[in-house]
Design a protein around this motif. Structure first.
Motif, PDB file in Angstrom:
ATOM      1  N   ALA A 145       0.825  -1.218   0.000  1.00  0.00           N
ATOM      2  CA  ALA A 145       0.000   0.000   0.000  1.00  0.00           C
ATOM      3  C   ALA A 145       0.855   1.261   0.000  1.00  0.00           C
ATOM      4  N   HIS A 146       1.820   1.334   0.893  1.00  0.00           N
ATOM      5  CA  HIS A 146       2.641   2.541   1.017  1.00  0.00           C
ATOM      6  C   HIS A 146       4.138   2.268   0.939  1.00  0.00           C
ATOM      7  N   THR A 147       4.495   1.006   0.795  1.00  0.00           N
ATOM      8  CA  THR A 147       5.906   0.610   0.768  1.00  0.00           C
ATOM      9  C   THR A 147       6.116  -0.410  -0.339  1.00  0.00           C
ATOM     10  N   THR A 148       7.369  -0.779  -0.542  1.00  0.00           N
ATOM     11  CA  THR A 148       7.721  -1.755  -1.581  1.00  0.00           C
ATOM     12  C   THR A 148       8.753  -2.729  -1.027  1.00  0.00           C
ATOM     13  N   LEU A 149       8.537  -3.992  -1.302  1.00  0.00           N
ATOM     14  CA  LEU A 149       9.499  -5.023  -0.942  1.00  0.00           C
ATOM     15  C   LEU A 149      10.452  -5.196  -2.122  1.00  0.00           C
ATOM     16  N   VAL A 150      11.757  -5.079  -1.869  1.00  0.00           N
ATOM     17  CA  VAL A 150      12.740  -5.165  -2.945  1.00  0.00           C
ATOM     18  C   VAL A 150      13.820  -6.173  -2.608  1.00  0.00           C
ATOM     19  N   GLU A 151      14.443  -6.703  -3.672  1.00  0.00           N
ATOM     20  CA  GLU A 151      15.639  -7.534  -3.538  1.00  0.00           C
ATOM     21  C   GLU A 151      16.827  -6.666  -3.891  1.00  0.00           C
ATOM     22  N   LEU A 152      17.870  -6.714  -3.062  1.00  0.00           N
ATOM     23  CA  LEU A 152      19.060  -5.892  -3.257  1.00  0.00           C
ATOM     24  C   LEU A 152      20.279  -6.788  -3.415  1.00  0.00           C
ATOM     25  N   THR A 153      21.092  -6.477  -4.421  1.00  0.00           N
ATOM     26  CA  THR A 153      22.329  -7.217  -4.648  1.00  0.00           C
ATOM     27  C   THR A 153      23.489  -6.230  -4.650  1.00  0.00           C
ATOM     28  N   PRO A 154      24.286  -6.192  -3.594  1.00  0.00           N
ATOM     29  CA  PRO A 154      25.429  -5.270  -3.569  1.00  0.00           C
ATOM     30  C   PRO A 154      26.544  -5.758  -4.487  1.00  0.00           C
ATOM     31  N   LEU A 155      27.005  -4.891  -5.371  1.00  0.00           N
ATOM     32  CA  LEU A 155      28.113  -5.219  -6.270  1.00  0.00           C
ATOM     33  C   LEU A 155      29.440  -4.767  -5.687  1.00  0.00           C
ATOM     34  N   THR A 156      29.372  -3.956  -4.635  1.00  0.00           N
ATOM     35  CA  THR A 156      30.519  -3.579  -3.819  1.00  0.00           C
ATOM     36  C   THR A 156      30.108  -3.774  -2.367  1.00  0.00           C
ATOM     37  N   GLY A 157      31.048  -3.623  -1.450  1.00  0.00           N
ATOM     38  CA  GLY A 157      30.743  -3.939  -0.047  1.00  0.00           C
ATOM     39  C   GLY A 157      31.070  -2.815   0.909  1.00  0.00           C
ATOM     40  N   ARG A 158      30.497  -1.641   0.677  1.00  0.00           N
ATOM     41  CA  ARG A 158      30.770  -0.496   1.544  1.00  0.00           C
ATOM     42  C   ARG A 158      29.863  -0.507   2.774  1.00  0.00           C
ATOM     43  N   SER A 159      30.343   0.101   3.847  1.00  0.00           N
ATOM     44  CA  SER A 159      29.538   0.226   5.060  1.00  0.00           C
ATOM     45  C   SER A 159      28.290   1.054   4.783  1.00  0.00           C
ATOM     46  N   HIS A 160      27.141   0.556   5.226  1.00  0.00           N
ATOM     47  CA  HIS A 160      25.849   1.233   5.077  1.00  0.00           C
ATOM     48  C   HIS A 160      25.453   1.426   3.612  1.00  0.00           C
ATOM     49  N   GLN A 161      26.070   0.667   2.706  1.00  0.00           N
ATOM     50  CA  GLN A 161      25.824   0.882   1.273  1.00  0.00           C
ATOM     51  C   GLN A 161      24.346   0.760   0.901  1.00  0.00           C
ATOM     52  N   LEU A 162      23.698  -0.324   1.311  1.00  0.00           N
ATOM     53  CA  LEU A 162      22.315  -0.539   0.908  1.00  0.00           C
ATOM     54  C   LEU A 162      21.393   0.508   1.523  1.00  0.00           C
ATOM     55  N   ARG A 163      21.632   0.837   2.769  1.00  0.00           N
ATOM     56  CA  ARG A 163      20.794   1.820   3.455  1.00  0.00           C
ATOM     57  C   ARG A 163      20.893   3.187   2.769  1.00  0.00           C
ATOM     58  N   LEU A 164      22.110   3.597   2.475  1.00  0.00           N
ATOM     59  CA  LEU A 164      22.298   4.920   1.900  1.00  0.00           C
ATOM     60  C   LEU A 164      21.885   4.969   0.431  1.00  0.00           C
ATOM     61  N   HIS A 165      22.108   3.888  -0.304  1.00  0.00           N
ATOM     62  CA  HIS A 165      21.686   3.872  -1.705  1.00  0.00           C
ATOM     63  C   HIS A 165      20.167   3.928  -1.842  1.00  0.00           C
ATOM     64  N   MET A 166      19.465   3.248  -0.962  1.00  0.00           N
ATOM     65  CA  MET A 166      17.999   3.336  -1.026  1.00  0.00           C
ATOM     66  C   MET A 166      17.530   4.748  -0.664  1.00  0.00           C
ATOM     67  N   ALA A 167      18.136   5.350   0.331  1.00  0.00           N
ATOM     68  CA  ALA A 167      17.781   6.725   0.686  1.00  0.00           C
ATOM     69  C   ALA A 167      18.122   7.677  -0.453  1.00  0.00           C
ATOM     70  N   PHE A 168      19.224   7.445  -1.142  1.00  0.00           N
ATOM     71  CA  PHE A 168      19.634   8.257  -2.284  1.00  0.00           C
ATOM     72  C   PHE A 168      18.613   8.169  -3.415  1.00  0.00           C
ATOM     73  N   MET A 169      17.982   6.996  -3.560  1.00  0.00           N
ATOM     74  CA  MET A 169      16.919   6.810  -4.552  1.00  0.00           C
ATOM     75  C   MET A 169      15.651   7.571  -4.196  1.00  0.00           C
ATOM     76  N   GLY A 170      15.558   8.005  -2.940  1.00  0.00           N
ATOM     77  CA  GLY A 170      14.327   8.614  -2.462  1.00  0.00           C
ATOM     78  C   GLY A 170      13.384   7.626  -1.829  1.00  0.00           C
ATOM     79  N   HIS A 171      13.877   6.419  -1.533  1.00  0.00           N
ATOM     80  CA  HIS A 171      13.049   5.362  -0.953  1.00  0.00           C
ATOM     81  C   HIS A 171      13.827   4.680   0.166  1.00  0.00           C
ATOM     82  N   ALA A 172      14.002   5.398   1.266  1.00  0.00           N
ATOM     83  CA  ALA A 172      14.773   4.876   2.392  1.00  0.00           C
ATOM     84  C   ALA A 172      14.122   3.620   2.959  1.00  0.00           C
ATOM     85  N   ILE A 173      14.918   2.825   3.679  1.00  0.00           N
ATOM     86  CA  ILE A 173      14.440   1.568   4.239  1.00  0.00           C
ATOM     87  C   ILE A 173      13.614   1.830   5.495  1.00  0.00           C
ATOM     88  N   VAL A 174      12.510   1.114   5.610  1.00  0.00           N
ATOM     89  CA  VAL A 174      11.648   1.209   6.781  1.00  0.00           C
ATOM     90  C   VAL A 174      12.464   0.925   8.050  1.00  0.00           C
TER      91      VAL A 174
END
Length: 224
Positions: A145-174
């Protein structure tokens, strides 16, 4: 400004997903440090809990305290060297599930945005052209309804990479207390980021093995 850190680790026993003479895969619960912190009150960690049962366990990689899911640990020095090499060369393959705020326009894509430490606000990271190359593939699993379930595959291994990349997209993690807006950050007591699969070559045989851990928040939101 990062929120104050209060460490209240879960007391549930750690689930072992697979074990042999060389390694073990476990399902780390959200809220538990991968390794002990510097302060005495931060000594409870996944590594210390495993060492209490098996003093030969050796660290290979880490997950953020707030992230749940599959981790692998070595049980011999030789296995640790083999596994470390797999992570260094990106041969070890990791897949995550996340619940993000809102709905991306596309069904899949790649975030390519360099990251570096945000020194005044440690342990936060930030997007910066001078940072280290960082790439994440993503695809939609289910639009809610208000969120989206996604699969994420990191191609690099930086600290907080997935969290910050989703926020950068405009769709931060719940439940992301670092990078989400307050309403999204406070909508769950835990971060909705889970390492669902990890594939490594077994040091003993060289055969590829994939460990899988069920994602509890995905099950709860898709099967209310």
């Amino acid at each position: 400004m990062k929120p104050p850190f209060l460490y209240l680790p879960p007391t549930d026993p750690v689930t072992v997903l697979y074990r042999d003479d060389d390694l073990l895969f476990v399902d780390k619960p959200a809220g538990l440090l991968s390794v002990p912190g510097r302060l005495p009150e931060h000594k409870d960690s996944l590594l210390n809990r495993l060492l209490s049962d098996d003093p030969e366990v050796r660290l290979v990689h880490r997950l953020d305290m707030d992230t749940s899911g599959v981790m692998v640990f070595a049980r011999t020095a030789a296995a640790q060297r083999v596994l470390n090499r797999q992570f260094e060369t990106r041969k070890a393959a990791k897949t995550y599930i996340a619940e993000i705020g809102g709905h991306p326009q596309e069904d899949s894509g790649t975030v390519d945005a360099p990251l570096m430490k945000d020194w005044p606000n440690r342990p936060l990271q930030k997007i910066d052209p001078a940072g280290k190359p960082s790439r994440t593939d993503w695809r939609v699993l289910r639009r809610l309804a208000h969120t989206t379930l996604v699969e994420l595959t990191p191609l690099t291994g930086r600290s907080h990479q997935l969290r910050l990349h989703m926020a950068f997209m405009g769709h931060a993690i719940v439940g992301d207390r670092f990078y989400a807006a307050p309403d999204l950050a406070e909508s769950s007591p835990r971060l909705h980021l889970h390492a669902s699969q990890l594939t490594c070559d077994l040091p003993g045989s060289g055969a590829a093995y994939t460990a899988t851990a069920p994602c509890t928040f995905a099950r709860e939101i898709t099967n209310p």
